[in-house]
Design a protein around this motif. Structure first.
Motif: not given
Length: 119
Positions: A19-27, A43-45, A48-51, A74-75
């Motif tokens: 789904p949308a808004d799902w964390s695939l990977i955590w920093e 979004s790769v963050r 907390g900042t999108e890179i 985080t992705v």
């Protein structure tokens, strides 16, 4: 890559719908999985900042597996997604079995990993 190499890579992954808004990977977590995006956008963050934003054909999670380090970002899915999910073991096996896959992931890792100050 040859059609046979692509087929081998695809056979080692599991297609998953997210789904949308799902964390695939955590920093700052261990490298236990990677994904190839088939459909959708992430979004790769870092801190907390999108890179970066990535989409179909891009890989995520592979850099930490290749470099044998903790996750550096985080992705999060921005849309519904279809991905190929790979365990870290299956990625390592593919690195050994498909030289073109190894070269592609090593290049991606060099491009994505933060560079030390002064580099």
């Amino acid at each position: 890559m040859s059609d046979a190499e692509v087929a081998l890579i695809a056979s080692r992954g599991t297609q998953v719908h997210l789904p949308a808004d799902w964390s695939l990977i955590w920093e700052k977590t261990p490298a236990d999985k990677a994904y190839i995006i088939l459909r959708g956008e992430v979004s790769v963050r870092r801190a907390g900042t999108e890179i970066a934003r990535l989409g179909p054909g891009d890989t995520v999670g592979e850099s930490a597996i290749v470099s044998r380090k903790l996750r550096n970002a985080t992705v999060v899915s921005l849309t519904e997604m279809d991905v190929l999910h790979f365990t870290s073991d299956s990625v390592r096996q593919l690195l050994d079995e498909v030289p073109a896959f190894r070269e592609a992931l090593e290049q991606t890792t060099r491009e994505r990993l933060p560079q030390p100050a002064g580099s």
